[in-house]
Design a protein around this motif. Structure first.
Motif, PDB file in Angstrom:
ATOM      1  N   ILE A   1       0.815  -1.219   0.000  1.00  0.00           N
ATOM      2  CA  ILE A   1       0.000   0.000   0.000  1.00  0.00           C
ATOM      3  C   ILE A   1       0.849   1.270   0.000  1.00  0.00           C
ATOM      4  O   ILE A   1       0.317   2.368  -0.009  1.00  0.00           O
ATOM      5  CB  ILE A   1      -1.001   0.022   1.175  1.00  0.00           C
ATOM      6  N   GLY A   2       2.165   1.109   0.000  1.00  0.00           N
ATOM      7  CA  GLY A   2       3.038   2.270  -0.081  1.00  0.00           C
ATOM      8  C   GLY A   2       3.312   2.942   1.246  1.00  0.00           C
ATOM      9  O   GLY A   2       3.745   4.087   1.291  1.00  0.00           O
ATOM     10  N   GLN A   3       3.083   2.266   2.345  1.00  0.00           N
ATOM     11  CA  GLN A   3       3.348   2.821   3.668  1.00  0.00           C
ATOM     12  C   GLN A   3       4.848   2.729   3.936  1.00  0.00           C
ATOM     13  O   GLN A   3       5.405   1.645   3.978  1.00  0.00           O
ATOM     14  CB  GLN A   3       2.556   2.056   4.721  1.00  0.00           C
ATOM     15  N   ILE A   4       5.473   3.865   4.116  1.00  0.00           N
ATOM     16  CA  ILE A   4       6.928   3.864   4.231  1.00  0.00           C
ATOM     17  C   ILE A   4       7.429   3.892   5.671  1.00  0.00           C
ATOM     18  O   ILE A   4       8.628   4.030   5.907  1.00  0.00           O
ATOM     19  CB  ILE A   4       7.555   5.035   3.440  1.00  0.00           C
TER      20      ILE A   4
ATOM     21  N   ALA B   1      24.821   6.633  10.542  1.00  0.00           N
ATOM     22  CA  ALA B   1      24.479   7.918   9.932  1.00  0.00           C
ATOM     23  C   ALA B   1      23.586   7.735   8.709  1.00  0.00           C
ATOM     24  O   ALA B   1      22.635   8.492   8.500  1.00  0.00           O
ATOM     25  CB  ALA B   1      25.748   8.667   9.542  1.00  0.00           C
ATOM     26  N   ILE B   2      23.867   6.715   7.903  1.00  0.00           N
ATOM     27  CA  ILE B   2      23.018   6.436   6.745  1.00  0.00           C
ATOM     28  C   ILE B   2      21.609   6.066   7.212  1.00  0.00           C
ATOM     29  O   ILE B   2      20.617   6.490   6.623  1.00  0.00           O
ATOM     30  CB  ILE B   2      23.640   5.338   5.861  1.00  0.00           C
ATOM     31  N   GLY B   3      21.528   5.305   8.288  1.00  0.00           N
ATOM     32  CA  GLY B   3      20.222   4.956   8.840  1.00  0.00           C
ATOM     33  C   GLY B   3      19.444   6.186   9.282  1.00  0.00           C
ATOM     34  O   GLY B   3      18.255   6.322   8.975  1.00  0.00           O
ATOM     35  N   LEU B   4      20.109   7.094   9.984  1.00  0.00           N
ATOM     36  CA  LEU B   4      19.440   8.321  10.407  1.00  0.00           C
ATOM     37  C   LEU B   4      19.029   9.144   9.192  1.00  0.00           C
ATOM     38  O   LEU B   4      17.909   9.669   9.139  1.00  0.00           O
ATOM     39  CB  LEU B   4      20.338   9.147  11.333  1.00  0.00           C
ATOM     40  N   GLY B   5      19.909   9.246   8.219  1.00  0.00           N
ATOM     41  CA  GLY B   5      19.583   9.975   6.997  1.00  0.00           C
ATOM     42  C   GLY B   5      18.383   9.378   6.281  1.00  0.00           C
ATOM     43  O   GLY B   5      17.491  10.098   5.821  1.00  0.00           O
ATOM     44  N   LEU B   6      18.342   8.052   6.206  1.00  0.00           N
ATOM     45  CA  LEU B   6      17.218   7.358   5.588  1.00  0.00           C
ATOM     46  C   LEU B   6      15.922   7.653   6.339  1.00  0.00           C
ATOM     47  O   LEU B   6      14.884   7.918   5.721  1.00  0.00           O
ATOM     48  CB  LEU B   6      17.490   5.853   5.576  1.00  0.00           C
ATOM     49  N   ALA B   7      15.979   7.635   7.654  1.00  0.00           N
ATOM     50  CA  ALA B   7      14.786   7.915   8.459  1.00  0.00           C
ATOM     51  C   ALA B   7      14.313   9.356   8.254  1.00  0.00           C
ATOM     52  O   ALA B   7      13.112   9.601   8.118  1.00  0.00           O
ATOM     53  CB  ALA B   7      15.072   7.651   9.936  1.00  0.00           C
ATOM     54  N   VAL B   8      15.250  10.294   8.193  1.00  0.00           N
ATOM     55  CA  VAL B   8      14.888  11.708   8.069  1.00  0.00           C
ATOM     56  C   VAL B   8      14.329  12.022   6.690  1.00  0.00           C
ATOM     57  O   VAL B   8      13.393  12.821   6.572  1.00  0.00           O
ATOM     58  CB  VAL B   8      16.094  12.615   8.403  1.00  0.00           C
ATOM     59  N   ILE B   9      14.862  11.394   5.647  1.00  0.00           N
ATOM     60  CA  ILE B   9      14.345  11.727   4.316  1.00  0.00           C
ATOM     61  C   ILE B   9      12.999  11.073   4.027  1.00  0.00           C
ATOM     62  O   ILE B   9      12.315  11.478   3.098  1.00  0.00           O
ATOM     63  CB  ILE B   9      15.351  11.408   3.180  1.00  0.00           C
ATOM     64  N   THR B  10      12.600  10.085   4.836  1.00  0.00           N
ATOM     65  CA  THR B  10      11.290   9.482   4.637  1.00  0.00           C
ATOM     66  C   THR B  10      10.224  10.081   5.549  1.00  0.00           C
ATOM     67  O   THR B  10       9.054  10.102   5.185  1.00  0.00           O
ATOM     68  CB  THR B  10      11.331   7.956   4.840  1.00  0.00           C
ATOM     69  N   LYS B  11      10.602  10.544   6.703  1.00  0.00           N
ATOM     70  CA  LYS B  11       9.681  11.204   7.644  1.00  0.00           C
ATOM     71  C   LYS B  11      10.427  12.359   8.300  1.00  0.00           C
ATOM     72  O   LYS B  11      11.646  12.359   8.371  1.00  0.00           O
ATOM     73  CB  LYS B  11       9.215  10.233   8.746  1.00  0.00           C
ATOM     74  N   VAL B  12       9.720  13.315   8.835  1.00  0.00           N
ATOM     75  CA  VAL B  12      10.356  14.491   9.436  1.00  0.00           C
ATOM     76  C   VAL B  12      10.718  14.265  10.908  1.00  0.00           C
ATOM     77  O   VAL B  12      11.766  14.710  11.367  1.00  0.00           O
ATOM     78  CB  VAL B  12       9.440  15.720   9.301  1.00  0.00           C
TER      79      VAL B  12
END
Length: 149
Positions: free
Chosen positions: A27-30, A53-64
């Motif tokens: 359903i596209g839930q990220i 750091a990549i994990g944090l970056g990934l989390a931030v670019i998908t949600k605020v």
């Protein structure tokens, strides 16, 4: 106590084939991607700061909301992870701007500001403010019915 991968490899297959996980992806839930990024942040914080750091970056670019972890890292003096995550976010933003143009990047602040005052009140509203407003409306409706307003 660590369990050897040889003994639990099938756990990963079961988890990735788990129906709720597949439904979220379908359903596209990220949220699952954001949670994986937060997992990466904490799991590799001490051993692999770059992956953290990549994990944090990934989390931030998908949600605020994961941007609040920057404060956590600052308080715990994990400056290298902060810098690497910021570099990752800037690089990903730049790559997306190259692909889609810079207009979405420039419009993001005004769209984000607009989103902060939107509280959909549908049957499946999930924001905290929407839930509280629904509870408030229910209480008000009950007060009106009983004459307690």
């Amino acid at each position: 106590m660590a369990i050897a991968l040889k003994k639990v490899w099938y756990w990963y297959v079961i988890c990735l084939g788990f129906a709720p996980f597949l439904e979220l992806i379908h359903i596209g839930q990220i949220n699952i991607i954001t949670l994986f990024g937060i997992f990466m942040l904490f799991f590799w914080m001490s051993t692999f700061p770059f992956l953290s750091a990549i994990g944090l970056g990934l989390a931030v670019i998908t949600k605020v909301s994961p941007v609040l972890f920057f404060l956590y890292l600052f308080v715990h003096r994990r400056y290298s992870i902060l810098v690497l995550a910021t570099i990752f976010i800037v690089c990903i933003t730049y790559l997306s701007a190259l692909r889609y143009g810079f207009l979405p990047v420039l419009e993001y602040p005004s769209v984000f500001q607009w989103l902060t005052v939107q509280f959909p009140m549908g049957a499946n509203s999930q924001s905290l403010v929407s839930k509280l407003a629904a509870i408030g409306n229910t209480i008000r409706s009950n007060d009106i019915i009983t004459g307690l307003h």
